[in-house]
Scaffold this active site. Sequence first.
Site, short mmCIF file in Angstrom:
data_model
loop_
_atom_site.label_atom_id
_atom_site.label_comp_id
_atom_site.label_asym_id
_atom_site.label_seq_id
_atom_site.Cartn_x
_atom_site.Cartn_y
_atom_site.Cartn_z
N HIS A 151 10.22 -9.01 5.10
CA HIS A 151 9.87 -7.59 4.91
C HIS A 151 10.74 -6.74 5.83
O HIS A 151 11.07 -7.16 6.95
CB HIS A 151 8.38 -7.39 5.24
N PHE A 173 7.86 2.62 -0.61
CA PHE A 173 8.83 2.80 0.49
C PHE A 173 9.37 4.22 0.61
O PHE A 173 10.00 4.57 1.60
CB PHE A 173 10.00 1.80 0.39
N ASP A 191 0.84 -1.21 0.00
CA ASP A 191 0.00 0.00 0.00
C ASP A 191 0.87 1.25 0.00
O ASP A 191 1.97 1.22 0.53
CB ASP A 191 -0.79 0.08 1.32
N TYR A 247 1.84 4.81 1.73
CA TYR A 247 1.74 5.29 3.10
C TYR A 247 0.41 6.03 3.26
O TYR A 247 -0.05 6.70 2.34
CB TYR A 247 2.89 6.24 3.43
#
Length: 224
Positions: A189, A79, A66, A68
């Site tokens: 992750h 990211f 997704d 942020y």
Amino acid sequence: MSVQLAESWKEVLEGEFIKDYMVQLREFLKIEQAEGKTIYPPNKLIFNAFNHIPFNEVKVVILGQDPYHGALQAHGLSFSVPKGVAIPPSLQNIFKELQTDIAGFQIPDHGNLTSWADQGVLLLNSTLTVESSKPGSHQKKGWEIFTDKIIFELSTQRSGLVFLLWGRYAQSKEELIDNNKNCILKAAHPSPFSAHTGFFGCKHFSKANEYLKRNGQEEINWQV
């Protein structure tokens, strides 16, 4: 949702914008905004990841889930956050790994990864929009069909790409990638909840560069 997409990507993806799922997705976003909901990233940045590098010049794909969901954070690159915005925990861990993996890497005082995008790193979220403060709110609305198509077309039409798949969700996309002509690197992750279970020490950044070099491509300068 206005489509501001670079020409090389339009050629590959043009047919997607008239499909039922995309028509429904546009209608969903229109209704959300008409109801006064705040959607991230802003409309003009939804397709930002594709506007930094032509389809035929992508070298590395880093897959997020997704955007942020906080104010000013999302700008269409997985990211990444604009300069002046606090560096999120997962990105802090990415920088920590880079510091141990790439000689001379200095942890920056910002989290803007645009310089990676400009070198051929596609920072792709699987879902390209989200409602403010509601992570996952735009999942299963159609974006995944669109971004799966992107992964598949890159893998099919190109070769010598590096796909960095961090965490279970990203790794579920492995079936879309032809690993006979592309490189798949998998790790945990970088989230604080999982980074210590296999992200730290994965050396994906140096491995990606080694693969690019072996295939006659210019390495990525990971310093930001």
